[in-house]
Design an enzyme around this catalytic site. Sequence first.
Site, PDB file in Angstrom:
ATOM      1  N   VAL A  50       0.815  -1.211   0.000  1.00  0.00           N
ATOM      2  CA  VAL A  50       0.000   0.000   0.000  1.00  0.00           C
ATOM      3  C   VAL A  50       0.849   1.262   0.000  1.00  0.00           C
ATOM      4  O   VAL A  50       0.321   2.353   0.121  1.00  0.00           O
ATOM      5  CB  VAL A  50      -0.951   0.022   1.216  1.00  0.00           C
ATOM      6  CG1 VAL A  50      -1.940  -1.112   1.117  1.00  0.00           C
ATOM      7  CG2 VAL A  50      -0.158  -0.067   2.523  1.00  0.00           C
ATOM      8  N   LYS A  81      13.645   9.750   4.972  1.00  0.00           N
ATOM      9  CA  LYS A  81      12.567  10.636   4.539  1.00  0.00           C
ATOM     10  C   LYS A  81      12.459  11.808   5.506  1.00  0.00           C
ATOM     11  O   LYS A  81      12.262  11.612   6.709  1.00  0.00           O
ATOM     12  CB  LYS A  81      11.251   9.851   4.497  1.00  0.00           C
ATOM     13  CG  LYS A  81      10.006  10.690   4.192  1.00  0.00           C
ATOM     14  CD  LYS A  81       8.766   9.803   4.246  1.00  0.00           C
ATOM     15  CE  LYS A  81       7.483  10.607   4.106  1.00  0.00           C
ATOM     16  NZ  LYS A  81       6.282   9.751   4.203  1.00  0.00           N
TER      17      LYS A  81
END
Length: 514
Positions: A50, A81
Amino acid sequence: MTPPAAIAHIIIVGGGTAGWMSANLLMQQWGGLGCRVTLIESSEIATIGVGEGSTPYLREFFRRLGLAESEWMPACNATYKCGIEFPQWTTQPGFESYVHPFFNQDDLSLGTRFFTQACLRRRGSAADANPQDFFIAAELARQRKAPFYLPRADGRTSPPTDYAYHFDAGLLGQFLKSHALKLGVTHRIGTVAEVLRQENGDISGLRLNGSDEVLTGSLFIDCSGFQGLLINQALGVPFESFADNLFNDRAIAMPTALDESQDIPSQTRSTALSHGWAWQIPLTNRFGNGYVYASAFVSAEEAEQELREHLGPAAHDSEARHLKMRVGQVSEHWRHNCLAIGLSQGFIEPLEATALMLIQFSLDHFIAALEHAHFGRAGQAGFNARIRQMFEGVRDYVVGHYQLNSRDDTEYWRANLANRNISARLGSILEVWDCGADFEAELTRHGEALMYIRPSWYCLLAGMGRFPGGLQPAPPSGLISSAQARSALAAKAGEFWGHRAYLQQHAAADTQPR
Protein backbone atom coordinates in the site's frame (compact mmCIF):
# COMPACT_ATOMS: atom_id res chain seq x y z
CA MET A 1 2.63 -7.34 32.21
CA THR A 2 1.36 -10.55 30.59
CA PRO A 3 -1.57 -11.36 28.30
CA PRO A 4 -4.59 -13.23 29.65
CA ALA A 5 -3.94 -16.94 30.12
CA ALA A 6 -6.60 -17.63 27.48
CA ILE A 7 -4.36 -16.14 24.79
CA ALA A 8 -2.13 -19.15 24.34
CA HIS A 9 -2.14 -19.49 20.55
CA ILE A 10 -2.51 -16.61 18.10
CA ILE A 11 -3.31 -17.41 14.47
CA ILE A 12 -2.65 -14.73 11.87
CA VAL A 13 -4.37 -15.10 8.49
CA GLY A 14 -2.40 -13.39 5.75
CA GLY A 15 1.20 -12.35 5.27
CA GLY A 16 2.43 -9.15 3.68
CA THR A 17 3.60 -6.23 5.77
CA ALA A 18 0.53 -6.27 8.04
CA GLY A 19 0.79 -9.98 8.83
CA TRP A 20 4.49 -10.02 9.48
CA MET A 21 4.45 -6.80 11.49
CA SER A 22 1.76 -8.41 13.66
CA ALA A 23 3.71 -11.65 14.00
CA ASN A 24 6.89 -9.85 15.04
CA LEU A 25 5.31 -7.55 17.60
CA LEU A 26 3.13 -10.22 19.21
CA MET A 27 5.91 -12.79 19.33
CA GLN A 28 8.38 -10.24 20.65
CA GLN A 29 5.92 -9.24 23.36
CA TRP A 30 4.60 -12.62 24.48
CA GLY A 31 6.67 -15.38 22.89
CA GLY A 32 8.90 -15.66 25.93
CA LEU A 33 5.82 -16.12 28.10
CA GLY A 34 4.68 -19.26 26.30
CA CYS A 35 2.39 -17.71 23.72
CA ARG A 36 2.53 -19.36 20.28
CA VAL A 37 2.05 -17.43 17.02
CA THR A 38 1.15 -19.12 13.72
CA LEU A 39 0.88 -17.23 10.43
CA ILE A 40 -1.07 -18.76 7.55
CA GLU A 41 -0.14 -17.41 4.14
CA SER A 42 -1.79 -18.39 0.89
CA SER A 43 0.33 -19.13 -2.15
CA GLU A 44 -2.72 -18.30 -4.29
CA ILE A 45 -3.30 -14.74 -3.07
CA ALA A 46 -0.82 -11.97 -3.85
CA THR A 47 -0.12 -9.35 -1.22
CA ILE A 48 -0.70 -5.67 -1.95
CA GLY A 49 1.92 -3.08 -1.09
CA VAL A 50 0.00 0.00 0.00
CA GLY A 51 2.97 2.32 -0.17
CA GLU A 52 6.66 2.61 0.23
CA GLY A 53 6.88 5.34 2.83
CA SER A 54 6.31 5.77 6.55
CA THR A 55 5.85 8.27 9.32
CA PRO A 56 8.50 8.65 12.07
CA TYR A 57 6.42 6.31 14.24
CA LEU A 58 7.94 3.34 12.38
CA ARG A 59 11.27 4.02 14.06
CA GLU A 60 9.69 2.87 17.34
CA PHE A 61 8.64 -0.41 15.71
CA PHE A 62 12.22 -1.28 14.80
CA ARG A 63 13.46 -0.12 18.20
CA ARG A 64 10.96 -2.47 19.89
CA LEU A 65 12.31 -5.36 17.83
CA GLY A 66 15.93 -4.38 18.49
CA LEU A 67 16.63 -4.04 14.76
CA ALA A 68 19.33 -1.59 13.69
CA GLU A 69 18.96 0.43 10.51
CA SER A 70 22.10 -1.27 9.22
CA GLU A 71 20.29 -4.60 9.52
CA TRP A 72 17.03 -3.86 7.75
CA MET A 73 17.52 -0.78 5.54
CA PRO A 74 20.01 -2.26 3.02
CA ALA A 75 17.85 -5.39 2.77
CA CYS A 76 14.84 -3.24 1.80
CA ASN A 77 16.60 -0.69 -0.46
CA ALA A 78 15.51 1.87 2.14
CA THR A 79 16.26 5.59 2.27
CA TYR A 80 15.58 8.38 4.75
CA LYS A 81 12.57 10.64 4.54
CA CYS A 82 12.50 14.24 5.78
CA GLY A 83 8.94 15.05 4.72
CA ILE A 84 6.48 15.24 1.83
CA GLU A 85 6.36 17.85 -0.93
CA PHE A 86 2.97 18.77 -2.44
CA PRO A 87 3.38 20.45 -5.85
CA GLN A 88 0.47 21.76 -7.93
CA TRP A 89 -2.29 21.33 -5.35
CA THR A 90 -3.20 25.01 -5.47
CA THR A 91 -2.94 27.94 -7.84
CA GLN A 92 -2.34 30.50 -5.09
CA PRO A 93 0.70 32.65 -6.00
CA GLY A 94 3.60 31.73 -3.74
CA PHE A 95 1.89 28.53 -2.61
CA GLU A 96 2.02 26.39 -5.76
CA SER A 97 4.03 23.91 -3.71
CA TYR A 98 4.77 23.32 -0.05
CA VAL A 99 6.52 20.76 2.14
CA HIS A 100 5.00 18.99 5.15
CA PRO A 101 8.19 18.53 7.18
CA PHE A 102 9.00 16.47 10.21
CA PHE A 103 9.63 18.84 13.10
CA ASN A 104 12.83 19.24 15.06
CA GLN A 105 14.53 21.17 17.85
CA ASP A 106 16.38 23.14 15.18
CA ASP A 107 13.02 24.59 14.11
CA LEU A 108 12.31 26.34 17.39
CA SER A 109 13.30 29.84 16.29
CA LEU A 110 12.16 29.96 12.66
CA GLY A 111 9.22 27.67 13.33
CA THR A 112 7.88 30.00 16.00
CA ARG A 113 8.08 32.87 13.53
CA PHE A 114 6.24 30.78 10.95
CA PHE A 115 3.32 30.15 13.34
CA THR A 116 3.16 33.85 14.19
CA GLN A 117 3.32 34.95 10.56
CA ALA A 118 0.77 32.38 9.43
CA CYS A 119 -1.68 33.79 11.98
CA LEU A 120 -0.92 37.34 10.88
CA ARG A 121 -1.54 36.41 7.26
CA ARG A 122 -4.82 34.62 7.95
CA ARG A 123 -5.94 37.80 9.67
CA GLY A 124 -5.12 39.92 6.63
CA SER A 125 -1.47 40.97 6.94
CA ALA A 126 1.04 40.32 4.15
CA ALA A 127 3.50 38.19 6.15
CA ASP A 128 5.44 35.39 4.45
CA ALA A 129 4.09 32.02 5.59
CA ASN A 130 4.91 29.11 3.29
CA PRO A 131 6.15 26.32 5.62
CA GLN A 132 8.74 25.09 3.15
CA ASP A 133 10.70 28.29 3.85
CA PHE A 134 10.87 27.92 7.64
CA PHE A 135 11.72 24.31 8.58
CA ILE A 136 15.08 22.57 8.38
CA ALA A 137 13.59 19.31 7.07
CA ALA A 138 12.28 21.13 4.00
CA GLU A 139 15.75 22.51 3.31
CA LEU A 140 17.35 19.11 3.81
CA ALA A 141 14.91 17.75 1.25
CA ARG A 142 15.71 20.55 -1.20
CA GLN A 143 19.42 19.81 -0.90
CA ARG A 144 18.92 16.03 -0.86
CA LYS A 145 20.52 15.71 2.56
CA ALA A 146 20.19 12.97 5.15
CA PRO A 147 18.71 13.92 8.54
CA PHE A 148 22.07 13.46 10.28
CA TYR A 149 24.74 16.00 11.23
CA LEU A 150 28.28 15.73 9.95
CA PRO A 151 30.91 15.05 12.63
CA ARG A 152 31.61 18.08 14.80
CA ALA A 153 35.06 19.57 15.16
CA ASP A 154 34.97 19.02 18.93
CA GLY A 155 34.22 15.32 18.44
CA ARG A 156 30.78 15.50 20.01
CA THR A 157 27.82 13.91 18.27
CA SER A 158 24.71 15.93 17.45
CA PRO A 159 21.42 14.00 17.53
CA PRO A 160 19.65 13.46 14.20
CA THR A 161 16.62 15.47 13.25
CA ASP A 162 13.29 13.64 13.18
CA TYR A 163 12.80 11.44 10.13
CA ALA A 164 10.96 8.52 8.59
CA TYR A 165 11.77 6.00 5.86
CA HIS A 166 11.18 5.04 2.26
CA PHE A 167 11.47 1.33 1.46
CA ASP A 168 10.48 -1.45 -0.93
CA ALA A 169 7.27 -2.77 0.65
CA GLY A 170 7.72 -6.26 -0.82
CA LEU A 171 11.27 -6.55 0.51
CA LEU A 172 10.19 -5.22 3.91
CA GLY A 173 7.58 -7.97 4.13
CA GLN A 174 10.22 -10.58 3.30
CA PHE A 175 12.63 -9.15 5.86
CA LEU A 176 9.99 -9.13 8.58
CA LYS A 177 9.05 -12.70 7.67
CA SER A 178 12.64 -13.83 8.12
CA HIS A 179 12.91 -12.08 11.46
CA ALA A 180 9.60 -13.47 12.70
CA LEU A 181 10.72 -17.01 11.89
CA LYS A 182 13.87 -16.41 13.93
CA LEU A 183 11.68 -15.37 16.85
CA GLY A 184 9.82 -18.68 16.62
CA VAL A 185 6.69 -17.82 14.64
CA THR A 186 5.24 -20.86 12.87
CA HIS A 187 4.64 -20.33 9.13
CA ARG A 188 1.98 -22.33 7.31
CA ILE A 189 1.26 -22.19 3.57
CA GLY A 190 -2.39 -22.66 2.74
CA THR A 191 -5.68 -21.05 1.80
CA VAL A 192 -8.46 -20.88 4.38
CA ALA A 193 -11.44 -22.90 3.15
CA GLU A 194 -13.68 -22.71 6.22
CA VAL A 195 -13.93 -20.59 9.36
CA LEU A 196 -15.40 -22.53 12.28
CA ARG A 197 -17.39 -20.74 14.97
CA GLN A 198 -18.35 -21.42 18.58
CA GLU A 199 -21.85 -20.95 19.93
CA ASN A 200 -20.86 -17.62 21.50
CA GLY A 201 -19.71 -16.31 18.11
CA ASP A 202 -15.97 -16.71 18.65
CA ILE A 203 -13.82 -18.30 15.97
CA SER A 204 -12.78 -21.79 17.08
CA GLY A 205 -10.60 -22.83 14.18
CA LEU A 206 -9.71 -22.72 10.51
CA ARG A 207 -9.78 -25.49 7.93
CA LEU A 208 -7.37 -25.14 4.99
CA ASN A 209 -7.99 -26.18 1.40
CA GLY A 210 -7.16 -29.80 0.67
CA SER A 211 -6.95 -30.81 4.32
CA ASP A 212 -9.22 -32.13 7.06
CA GLU A 213 -6.97 -30.58 9.69
CA VAL A 214 -8.47 -27.79 11.78
CA LEU A 215 -6.07 -25.19 13.13
CA THR A 216 -7.37 -24.10 16.52
CA GLY A 217 -6.40 -20.91 18.33
CA SER A 218 -7.55 -18.57 21.04
CA LEU A 219 -7.04 -15.32 19.12
CA PHE A 220 -7.26 -14.71 15.37
CA ILE A 221 -5.69 -11.78 13.53
CA ASP A 222 -7.23 -10.94 10.15
CA CYS A 223 -4.50 -9.70 7.80
CA SER A 224 -6.26 -11.00 4.69
CA GLY A 225 -6.36 -7.64 2.95
CA PHE A 226 -9.38 -6.01 1.36
CA GLN A 227 -11.33 -9.31 1.31
CA GLY A 228 -11.64 -9.25 5.12
CA LEU A 229 -11.87 -13.03 5.27
CA LEU A 230 -12.45 -13.21 9.03
CA ILE A 231 -13.71 -9.80 10.11
CA ASN A 232 -16.12 -9.18 7.20
CA GLN A 233 -16.94 -12.55 5.68
CA ALA A 234 -16.96 -14.81 8.75
CA LEU A 235 -18.00 -12.41 11.51
CA GLY A 236 -20.12 -10.10 9.38
CA VAL A 237 -18.63 -6.84 10.66
CA PRO A 238 -19.80 -4.09 8.27
CA PHE A 239 -17.38 -1.97 6.29
CA GLU A 240 -17.96 1.78 6.43
CA SER A 241 -16.85 3.52 3.27
CA PHE A 242 -15.20 6.94 3.21
CA ALA A 243 -16.22 7.39 -0.43
CA ASP A 244 -18.27 10.48 0.33
CA ASN A 245 -15.18 12.06 1.95
CA LEU A 246 -12.45 10.70 -0.31
CA PHE A 247 -13.20 10.11 -4.00
CA ASN A 248 -10.04 8.19 -4.94
CA ASP A 249 -10.55 4.44 -5.30
CA ARG A 250 -7.84 3.30 -7.75
CA ALA A 251 -4.07 3.39 -8.02
CA ILE A 252 -1.40 2.63 -10.60
CA ALA A 253 2.13 1.70 -9.52
CA MET A 254 5.08 2.08 -11.89
CA PRO A 255 8.85 1.97 -11.15
CA THR A 256 11.46 4.12 -12.88
CA ALA A 257 15.23 4.36 -12.69
CA LEU A 258 17.16 6.71 -10.43
CA ASP A 259 19.26 9.48 -11.93
CA GLU A 260 22.69 8.31 -10.77
CA SER A 261 24.21 11.70 -11.62
CA GLN A 262 22.33 13.27 -8.70
CA ASP A 263 22.06 12.54 -5.01
CA ILE A 264 19.10 10.51 -3.80
CA PRO A 265 16.12 12.68 -2.78
CA SER A 266 15.13 12.57 0.88
CA GLN A 267 11.46 13.39 0.51
CA THR A 268 8.31 11.97 -0.99
CA ARG A 269 6.73 14.01 -3.79
CA SER A 270 2.93 13.96 -4.06
CA THR A 271 2.12 15.91 -7.21
CA ALA A 272 -1.48 16.81 -8.02
CA LEU A 273 -2.54 15.63 -11.50
CA SER A 274 -5.84 15.98 -13.35
CA HIS A 275 -7.85 13.38 -11.39
CA GLY A 276 -5.79 12.67 -8.29
CA TRP A 277 -2.13 12.78 -7.37
CA ALA A 278 1.11 11.03 -8.29
CA TRP A 279 3.66 9.80 -5.76
CA GLN A 280 7.40 9.58 -6.25
CA ILE A 281 9.35 7.68 -3.60
CA PRO A 282 13.15 7.36 -3.82
CA LEU A 283 14.78 4.04 -2.98
CA THR A 284 18.47 3.20 -3.24
CA ASN A 285 17.94 1.36 -6.53
CA ARG A 286 14.91 3.03 -8.20
CA PHE A 287 11.98 5.37 -7.86
CA GLY A 288 8.62 4.02 -6.81
CA ASN A 289 5.94 5.98 -8.66
CA GLY A 290 2.19 5.82 -8.85
CA TYR A 291 -1.08 7.61 -9.47
CA VAL A 292 -3.95 7.61 -6.96
CA TYR A 293 -7.14 8.62 -8.76
CA ALA A 294 -10.93 8.46 -8.80
CA SER A 295 -12.44 6.03 -11.31
CA ALA A 296 -15.65 8.08 -11.42
CA PHE A 297 -13.76 10.83 -13.25
CA VAL A 298 -11.22 9.03 -15.45
CA SER A 299 -10.70 5.57 -16.95
CA ALA A 300 -7.81 3.30 -16.02
CA GLU A 301 -6.34 3.67 -19.51
CA GLU A 302 -6.51 7.45 -19.39
CA ALA A 303 -5.01 7.53 -15.91
CA GLU A 304 -2.10 5.32 -16.98
CA GLN A 305 -1.45 7.53 -19.97
CA GLU A 306 -1.42 10.63 -17.79
CA LEU A 307 1.00 9.01 -15.36
CA ARG A 308 3.33 8.03 -18.21
CA GLU A 309 3.24 11.58 -19.54
CA HIS A 310 3.96 12.91 -16.06
CA LEU A 311 6.98 10.61 -15.65
CA GLY A 312 8.28 11.22 -19.17
CA PRO A 313 10.81 9.02 -21.00
CA ALA A 314 11.83 7.27 -17.77
CA ALA A 315 8.52 5.38 -17.80
CA HIS A 316 8.68 4.28 -21.44
CA ASP A 317 9.40 0.60 -20.70
CA SER A 318 7.95 0.50 -17.17
CA GLU A 319 5.18 -1.98 -16.40
CA ALA A 320 2.04 -0.53 -14.85
CA ARG A 321 0.31 -2.33 -11.98
CA HIS A 322 -3.36 -1.39 -11.51
CA LEU A 323 -4.86 -1.61 -8.02
CA LYS A 324 -8.30 -1.13 -6.51
CA MET A 325 -8.66 0.50 -3.11
CA ARG A 326 -11.35 0.02 -0.47
CA VAL A 327 -11.19 3.31 1.43
CA GLY A 328 -12.84 3.39 4.84
CA GLN A 329 -12.84 1.23 7.97
CA VAL A 330 -14.72 -1.62 9.58
CA SER A 331 -17.31 -0.65 12.19
CA GLU A 332 -15.47 -2.77 14.80
CA HIS A 333 -11.76 -3.51 14.50
CA TRP A 334 -11.95 -6.13 17.26
CA ARG A 335 -14.99 -8.41 17.50
CA HIS A 336 -15.21 -11.61 19.53
CA ASN A 337 -11.72 -13.16 19.44
CA CYS A 338 -10.77 -11.63 16.08
CA LEU A 339 -8.68 -8.50 15.49
CA ALA A 340 -8.48 -6.93 12.02
CA ILE A 341 -5.11 -5.43 11.09
CA GLY A 342 -4.00 -3.74 7.87
CA LEU A 343 -6.21 -3.54 4.80
CA SER A 344 -8.81 -5.79 6.40
CA GLN A 345 -9.46 -3.19 9.10
CA GLY A 346 -9.48 -0.24 6.75
CA PHE A 347 -7.46 1.94 4.45
CA ILE A 348 -6.98 5.64 3.84
CA GLU A 349 -5.30 6.63 0.61
CA PRO A 350 -1.52 6.90 1.10
CA LEU A 351 -1.25 10.70 0.74
CA GLU A 352 0.40 11.02 4.16
CA ALA A 353 1.97 7.52 4.21
CA THR A 354 -0.12 6.41 7.19
CA ALA A 355 -0.74 2.74 6.32
CA LEU A 356 1.99 1.27 8.52
CA MET A 357 1.29 3.82 11.24
CA LEU A 358 -2.33 2.61 11.42
CA ILE A 359 -1.14 -1.00 11.69
CA GLN A 360 1.41 -0.21 14.38
CA PHE A 361 -0.96 2.03 16.34
CA SER A 362 -3.64 -0.67 16.36
CA LEU A 363 -1.23 -3.39 17.50
CA ASP A 364 0.27 -1.22 20.24
CA HIS A 365 -3.17 -0.39 21.63
CA PHE A 366 -4.32 -3.99 21.38
CA ILE A 367 -1.30 -5.23 23.31
CA ALA A 368 -1.89 -2.58 25.97
CA ALA A 369 -5.56 -3.56 26.25
CA LEU A 370 -4.74 -7.24 26.80
CA GLU A 371 -1.95 -6.57 29.25
CA HIS A 372 -4.25 -4.44 31.35
CA ALA A 373 -6.85 -7.22 31.45
CA HIS A 374 -9.24 -5.39 29.15
CA PHE A 375 -10.16 -8.51 27.21
CA GLY A 376 -13.89 -8.30 27.94
CA ARG A 377 -16.56 -6.27 26.23
CA ALA A 378 -15.64 -3.02 27.96
CA GLY A 379 -12.04 -3.41 26.81
CA GLN A 380 -13.13 -4.15 23.27
CA ALA A 381 -15.45 -1.15 23.21
CA GLY A 382 -12.71 1.18 24.43
CA PHE A 383 -10.21 -0.21 21.94
CA ASN A 384 -12.63 0.04 19.02
CA ALA A 385 -13.53 3.62 19.93
CA ARG A 386 -9.87 4.64 20.01
CA ILE A 387 -8.99 2.97 16.70
CA ARG A 388 -12.05 4.45 15.01
CA GLN A 389 -11.00 7.84 16.33
CA MET A 390 -7.54 7.30 14.88
CA PHE A 391 -8.89 6.43 11.43
CA GLU A 392 -11.26 9.39 11.49
CA GLY A 393 -8.47 11.74 12.58
CA VAL A 394 -6.22 10.62 9.72
CA ARG A 395 -9.16 10.83 7.31
CA ASP A 396 -9.88 14.43 8.34
CA TYR A 397 -6.29 15.50 7.75
CA VAL A 398 -6.19 13.85 4.33
CA VAL A 399 -9.60 15.27 3.38
CA GLY A 400 -8.24 18.66 4.34
CA HIS A 401 -5.89 18.58 1.33
CA TYR A 402 -8.84 18.27 -1.04
CA GLN A 403 -10.91 20.88 0.77
CA LEU A 404 -8.06 23.37 0.50
CA ASN A 405 -7.21 22.86 -3.17
CA SER A 406 -7.89 25.84 -5.44
CA ARG A 407 -7.73 24.12 -8.83
CA ASP A 408 -10.62 24.40 -11.26
CA ASP A 409 -9.10 22.79 -14.35
CA THR A 410 -11.04 19.50 -14.10
CA GLU A 411 -14.38 18.34 -12.76
CA TYR A 412 -12.49 16.17 -10.26
CA TRP A 413 -10.90 19.13 -8.49
CA ARG A 414 -14.06 21.21 -8.66
CA ALA A 415 -16.04 18.35 -7.11
CA ASN A 416 -13.53 17.98 -4.29
CA LEU A 417 -13.62 21.68 -3.50
CA ALA A 418 -17.43 21.70 -3.54
CA ASN A 419 -17.76 18.53 -1.42
CA ARG A 420 -19.44 19.28 1.90
CA ASN A 421 -19.39 15.71 3.20
CA ILE A 422 -16.77 16.47 5.81
CA SER A 423 -16.75 15.92 9.56
CA ALA A 424 -17.99 18.59 11.94
CA ARG A 425 -14.49 18.64 13.42
CA LEU A 426 -12.77 19.43 10.14
CA GLY A 427 -15.44 21.98 9.28
CA SER A 428 -14.88 23.73 12.60
CA ILE A 429 -11.09 23.81 12.12
CA LEU A 430 -11.46 25.41 8.70
CA GLU A 431 -13.99 27.90 9.98
CA VAL A 432 -11.83 29.02 12.91
CA TRP A 433 -8.80 29.39 10.65
CA ASP A 434 -10.73 31.41 8.10
CA CYS A 435 -12.38 33.81 10.54
CA GLY A 436 -9.14 34.65 12.33
CA ALA A 437 -10.30 33.31 15.71
CA ASP A 438 -8.08 31.54 18.26
CA PHE A 439 -6.66 28.63 16.29
CA GLU A 440 -4.60 27.33 19.20
CA ALA A 441 -7.72 27.00 21.32
CA GLU A 442 -9.50 25.19 18.49
CA LEU A 443 -6.74 22.60 18.15
CA THR A 444 -6.59 22.15 21.92
CA ARG A 445 -10.35 21.62 22.04
CA HIS A 446 -10.13 18.57 19.79
CA GLY A 447 -7.15 17.08 21.61
CA GLU A 448 -5.88 13.63 20.62
CA ALA A 449 -8.82 13.11 18.25
CA LEU A 450 -6.90 15.18 15.68
CA MET A 451 -4.11 12.57 15.38
CA TYR A 452 -1.89 15.21 13.75
CA ILE A 453 0.08 17.62 15.92
CA ARG A 454 -0.24 21.40 15.95
CA PRO A 455 2.58 22.20 13.46
CA SER A 456 1.11 19.79 10.90
CA TRP A 457 -2.21 21.65 10.83
CA TYR A 458 -0.45 24.99 10.42
CA CYS A 459 1.66 23.58 7.60
CA LEU A 460 -1.38 22.14 5.80
CA LEU A 461 -3.51 25.28 5.99
CA ALA A 462 -0.71 27.75 5.36
CA GLY A 463 1.05 25.56 2.82
CA MET A 464 -2.10 25.33 0.70
CA GLY A 465 -2.36 29.13 0.75
CA ARG A 466 -5.58 29.30 2.77
CA PHE A 467 -5.39 33.06 3.26
CA PRO A 468 -7.66 35.99 2.40
CA GLY A 469 -7.05 38.29 -0.54
CA GLY A 470 -6.39 42.02 -0.34
CA LEU A 471 -3.65 41.69 2.28
CA GLN A 472 -2.48 44.79 4.13
CA PRO A 473 1.22 45.53 4.80
CA ALA A 474 2.37 43.63 7.83
CA PRO A 475 4.02 45.39 10.77
CA PRO A 476 7.78 44.95 10.19
CA SER A 477 8.72 44.34 13.82
CA GLY A 478 9.83 40.75 14.42
CA LEU A 479 8.96 39.48 10.94
CA ILE A 480 11.27 37.57 8.65
CA SER A 481 10.98 37.14 4.91
CA SER A 482 11.00 33.80 3.15
CA ALA A 483 14.31 34.74 1.54
CA GLN A 484 15.90 35.46 4.92
CA ALA A 485 14.57 32.24 6.41
CA ARG A 486 15.72 30.17 3.44
CA SER A 487 19.20 31.70 3.67
CA ALA A 488 19.50 30.70 7.33
CA LEU A 489 18.25 27.20 6.60
CA ALA A 490 20.61 26.77 3.65
CA ALA A 491 23.57 27.57 5.89
CA LYS A 492 22.34 25.17 8.55
CA ALA A 493 21.84 22.37 6.02
CA GLY A 494 25.53 22.56 5.22
CA GLU A 495 26.14 20.82 8.55
CA PHE A 496 24.34 17.66 7.38
CA TRP A 497 25.41 14.59 5.43
CA GLY A 498 24.53 14.13 1.78
CA HIS A 499 21.88 11.42 1.50
CA ARG A 500 23.75 8.91 -0.64
CA ALA A 501 26.99 9.41 1.27
CA TYR A 502 25.32 8.75 4.60
CA LEU A 503 23.56 5.65 3.32
CA GLN A 504 26.82 4.28 1.94
CA GLN A 505 29.08 5.15 4.87
CA HIS A 506 26.83 4.94 7.91
CA ALA A 507 23.58 3.03 7.45
CA ALA A 508 25.56 -0.03 6.41
CA ALA A 509 27.79 0.19 9.51
CA ASP A 510 25.40 1.64 12.09
CA THR A 511 24.70 -0.78 14.92
CA GLN A 512 22.25 1.22 16.99
CA PRO A 513 18.48 0.84 16.49
CA ARG A 514 16.80 4.18 15.95
